[in-house]
Design a protein around this motif. Sequence first.
Motif, PDB file in Angstrom:
ATOM      1  N   ASP A   1       0.825  -1.215   0.000  1.00  0.00           N
ATOM      2  CA  ASP A   1       0.000   0.000   0.000  1.00  0.00           C
ATOM      3  C   ASP A   1       0.859   1.264   0.000  1.00  0.00           C
ATOM      4  OD1 ASP A   1      -2.263  -1.592   0.009  1.00  0.00           O
ATOM      5  OD2 ASP A   1      -2.703  -1.284   2.150  1.00  0.00           O
ATOM      6  N   ALA A   2       2.032   1.188   0.624  1.00  0.00           N
ATOM      7  CA  ALA A   2       2.949   2.340   0.662  1.00  0.00           C
ATOM      8  C   ALA A   2       3.747   2.473  -0.636  1.00  0.00           C
ATOM      9  CB  ALA A   2       3.896   2.196   1.857  1.00  0.00           C
ATOM     10  N   GLY A   3       3.572   1.531  -1.558  1.00  0.00           N
ATOM     11  CA  GLY A   3       4.288   1.595  -2.828  1.00  0.00           C
ATOM     12  C   GLY A   3       5.741   1.167  -2.739  1.00  0.00           C
ATOM     13  N   LEU A   4       6.073   0.388  -1.696  1.00  0.00           N
ATOM     14  CA  LEU A   4       7.465  -0.010  -1.485  1.00  0.00           C
ATOM     15  C   LEU A   4       7.808  -1.357  -2.112  1.00  0.00           C
ATOM     16  CD1 LEU A   4       7.832   1.090   2.235  1.00  0.00           C
ATOM     17  CD2 LEU A   4       8.607   2.308   0.189  1.00  0.00           C
ATOM     18  N   ILE A   5       6.813  -2.247  -2.195  1.00  0.00           N
ATOM     19  CA  ILE A   5       7.072  -3.583  -2.751  1.00  0.00           C
ATOM     20  C   ILE A   5       5.962  -3.975  -3.713  1.00  0.00           C
ATOM     21  CG2 ILE A   5       8.327  -4.382  -0.709  1.00  0.00           C
ATOM     22  CD1 ILE A   5       5.621  -6.252  -0.420  1.00  0.00           C
ATOM     23  N   VAL A   6       6.271  -4.990  -4.501  1.00  0.00           N
ATOM     24  CA  VAL A   6       5.261  -5.636  -5.341  1.00  0.00           C
ATOM     25  C   VAL A   6       5.378  -7.137  -5.127  1.00  0.00           C
ATOM     26  CG1 VAL A   6       5.107  -3.843  -7.099  1.00  0.00           C
ATOM     27  CG2 VAL A   6       6.806  -5.664  -7.329  1.00  0.00           C
ATOM     28  N   ARG A   7       4.265  -7.805  -5.277  1.00  0.00           N
ATOM     29  CA  ARG A   7       4.240  -9.266  -5.248  1.00  0.00           C
ATOM     30  C   ARG A   7       4.029  -9.716  -6.692  1.00  0.00           C
ATOM     31  NH1 ARG A   7       0.539 -10.067   0.220  1.00  0.00           N
ATOM     32  NH2 ARG A   7       0.248  -7.841   0.254  1.00  0.00           N
ATOM     33  N   SER A   8       4.892 -10.607  -7.131  1.00  0.00           N
ATOM     34  CA  SER A   8       4.770 -11.068  -8.513  1.00  0.00           C
ATOM     35  C   SER A   8       4.753 -12.581  -8.565  1.00  0.00           C
ATOM     36  CB  SER A   8       5.908 -10.506  -9.364  1.00  0.00           C
ATOM     37  OG  SER A   8       7.148 -10.944  -8.860  1.00  0.00           O
ATOM     38  N   ARG A   9       4.252 -13.084  -9.667  1.00  0.00           N
ATOM     39  CA  ARG A   9       4.198 -14.531  -9.896  1.00  0.00           C
ATOM     40  C   ARG A   9       5.139 -14.823 -11.059  1.00  0.00           C
ATOM     41  NH1 ARG A   9       0.474 -15.830  -6.415  1.00  0.00           N
ATOM     42  NH2 ARG A   9      -1.403 -14.623  -6.121  1.00  0.00           N
ATOM     43  N   GLU A  10       6.367 -15.223 -10.705  1.00  0.00           N
ATOM     44  CA  GLU A  10       7.421 -15.403 -11.687  1.00  0.00           C
ATOM     45  C   GLU A  10       7.737 -16.863 -11.956  1.00  0.00           C
ATOM     46  OE1 GLU A  10      10.755 -13.263 -10.078  1.00  0.00           O
ATOM     47  OE2 GLU A  10       9.560 -11.439  -9.818  1.00  0.00           O
ATOM     48  N   HIS A  11       7.154 -17.743 -11.206  1.00  0.00           N
ATOM     49  CA  HIS A  11       7.468 -19.164 -11.294  1.00  0.00           C
ATOM     50  C   HIS A  11       6.465 -19.881 -12.192  1.00  0.00           C
ATOM     51  CE1 HIS A  11      10.293 -18.602  -7.982  1.00  0.00           C
ATOM     52  NE2 HIS A  11       9.362 -17.861  -7.418  1.00  0.00           N
ATOM     53  N   SER A  12       6.852 -21.058 -12.659  1.00  0.00           N
ATOM     54  CA  SER A  12       5.922 -21.858 -13.449  1.00  0.00           C
ATOM     55  C   SER A  12       4.711 -22.241 -12.598  1.00  0.00           C
ATOM     56  CB  SER A  12       6.609 -23.097 -14.011  1.00  0.00           C
ATOM     57  OG  SER A  12       7.173 -23.863 -12.966  1.00  0.00           O
ATOM     58  N   ASP A  13       4.933 -22.429 -11.301  1.00  0.00           N
ATOM     59  CA  ASP A  13       3.826 -22.652 -10.358  1.00  0.00           C
ATOM     60  C   ASP A  13       3.291 -21.270  -9.986  1.00  0.00           C
ATOM     61  OD1 ASP A  13       2.090 -23.120  -8.272  1.00  0.00           O
ATOM     62  OD2 ASP A  13       3.452 -24.472  -7.207  1.00  0.00           O
ATOM     63  N   ARG A  14       2.184 -20.874 -10.581  1.00  0.00           N
ATOM     64  CA  ARG A  14       1.647 -19.524 -10.417  1.00  0.00           C
ATOM     65  C   ARG A  14       1.170 -19.245  -8.991  1.00  0.00           C
ATOM     66  NH1 ARG A  14       3.148 -15.912 -13.321  1.00  0.00           N
ATOM     67  NH2 ARG A  14       1.196 -14.840 -13.508  1.00  0.00           N
ATOM     68  N   ARG A  15       1.114 -20.262  -8.159  1.00  0.00           N
ATOM     69  CA  ARG A  15       0.734 -20.033  -6.761  1.00  0.00           C
ATOM     70  C   ARG A  15       1.883 -19.408  -5.977  1.00  0.00           C
ATOM     71  NH1 ARG A  15      -0.805 -25.999  -5.342  1.00  0.00           N
ATOM     72  NH2 ARG A  15       1.068 -26.172  -6.591  1.00  0.00           N
ATOM     73  N   MET A  16       3.113 -19.558  -6.471  1.00  0.00           N
ATOM     74  CA  MET A  16       4.289 -19.036  -5.766  1.00  0.00           C
ATOM     75  C   MET A  16       4.423 -17.536  -6.020  1.00  0.00           C
ATOM     76  SD  MET A  16       7.086 -22.083  -6.212  1.00  0.00           S
ATOM     77  CE  MET A  16       8.218 -21.253  -5.115  1.00  0.00           C
ATOM     78  N   VAL A  17       4.602 -16.792  -4.942  1.00  0.00           N
ATOM     79  CA  VAL A  17       4.707 -15.340  -5.013  1.00  0.00           C
ATOM     80  C   VAL A  17       6.141 -14.934  -4.688  1.00  0.00           C
ATOM     81  CG1 VAL A  17       3.919 -13.181  -3.946  1.00  0.00           C
ATOM     82  CG2 VAL A  17       2.291 -15.027  -4.384  1.00  0.00           C
ATOM     83  N   THR A  18       6.650 -13.977  -5.466  1.00  0.00           N
ATOM     84  CA  THR A  18       7.982 -13.424  -5.239  1.00  0.00           C
ATOM     85  C   THR A  18       7.827 -11.979  -4.788  1.00  0.00           C
ATOM     86  OG1 THR A  18       8.924 -14.841  -6.939  1.00  0.00           O
ATOM     87  CG2 THR A  18      10.194 -12.893  -6.352  1.00  0.00           C
ATOM     88  N   LEU A  19       8.622 -11.591  -3.802  1.00  0.00           N
ATOM     89  CA  LEU A  19       8.577 -10.224  -3.275  1.00  0.00           C
ATOM     90  C   LEU A  19       9.736  -9.422  -3.861  1.00  0.00           C
ATOM     91  CD1 LEU A  19       7.985 -11.218   0.444  1.00  0.00           C
ATOM     92  CD2 LEU A  19       6.250 -10.513  -1.230  1.00  0.00           C
ATOM     93  N   ARG A  20       9.418  -8.219  -4.339  1.00  0.00           N
ATOM     94  CA  ARG A  20      10.451  -7.326  -4.887  1.00  0.00           C
ATOM     95  C   ARG A  20      10.140  -5.894  -4.476  1.00  0.00           C
ATOM     96  NH1 ARG A  20      13.823  -9.702  -8.338  1.00  0.00           N
ATOM     97  NH2 ARG A  20      13.188 -11.625  -9.342  1.00  0.00           N
ATOM     98  N   SER A  21      11.194  -5.092  -4.353  1.00  0.00           N
ATOM     99  CA  SER A  21      10.970  -3.669  -4.115  1.00  0.00           C
ATOM    100  C   SER A  21      10.503  -3.047  -5.428  1.00  0.00           C
ATOM    101  CB  SER A  21      12.249  -2.991  -3.628  1.00  0.00           C
ATOM    102  OG  SER A  21      13.240  -3.034  -4.639  1.00  0.00           O
ATOM    103  N   THR A  22       9.739  -1.980  -5.332  1.00  0.00           N
ATOM    104  CA  THR A  22       9.339  -1.277  -6.545  1.00  0.00           C
ATOM    105  C   THR A  22      10.587  -0.623  -7.133  1.00  0.00           C
ATOM    106  OG1 THR A  22       8.728   0.677  -5.273  1.00  0.00           O
ATOM    107  CG2 THR A  22       6.956  -0.874  -5.788  1.00  0.00           C
ATOM    108  N   PRO A  23      10.638  -0.458  -8.446  1.00  0.00           N
ATOM    109  CA  PRO A  23      11.869   0.046  -9.077  1.00  0.00           C
ATOM    110  C   PRO A  23      12.352   1.387  -8.516  1.00  0.00           C
ATOM    111  CG  PRO A  23      10.400  -0.849 -10.735  1.00  0.00           C
ATOM    112  CD  PRO A  23       9.638  -0.851  -9.435  1.00  0.00           C
TER     113      PRO A  23
END
Length: 161
Positions: A77-99
Motif C-alpha cells: 500500500d505504501a508503494g514499497l514492494i510488489v508481489r509477482s508470480r514469476e514461477h511456473s507454479d503460479r501459486r508461488m509469489v515473489t517479493l520485490r521492491s518497486t523500481p
Amino acid sequence: MSQGDRVVDALRVYSADYSELTHYLARWLGVHSADATAFSEIVYAQESAEPLSPIKLSKRIGLTSGATTSLLNRLEDAGLIVRSREHSDRRMVTLRSTPDVGRDAAAVFDPVAERIDAMMQEYSPEFLQEVESLLDHLHTVIGGAIQNLQSKAPKSAQRGG
C-alpha cells in the motif's frame, strides 16, 4: 569478563547498531521499524539474486504468516514492494521492491555496504572463515535453545493468562 563474554557483548553492540540503522531506514521510508526490517530483507534477497517468498520472509523476520501478510499489505500500500508470480507454479509469489524505491534504497544501503566491504578487506580469508564458523555455531546453539523454549509452555500459559 571472559573473552567469550566480550565477543557476545560485541555481537550485542553490533545488533544494536544494526537496529539503529533499521530505525533510520524506517524513518526514511515513513514506516514502522518491523516493516523496514522486512523491506531490507526483501531488498537484500533481491540483490542477492534469491528473491524471497512471503513464507521465507516470515521465517527470516520471525512473524506468523498472518502477521507477515498484514505487513506485506502495508508495504505494498505504501508503494514499497510488489508481489509477482514469476514461477511456473503460479501459486508461488515473489517479493520485490518497486523500481523507484529500490533505486532510492540504494542511497541508504550502498554506502553502508561499501564501508563494510572495505572493512572486511582488512582481514584474511582464513580469519573471516573462522568468524563465519563461530557465527554459524552460535546460530545453531541459539536455535537449539529456542526450540527447547518452544517445547515448554510459558508460565503465563500455565496460569491461564
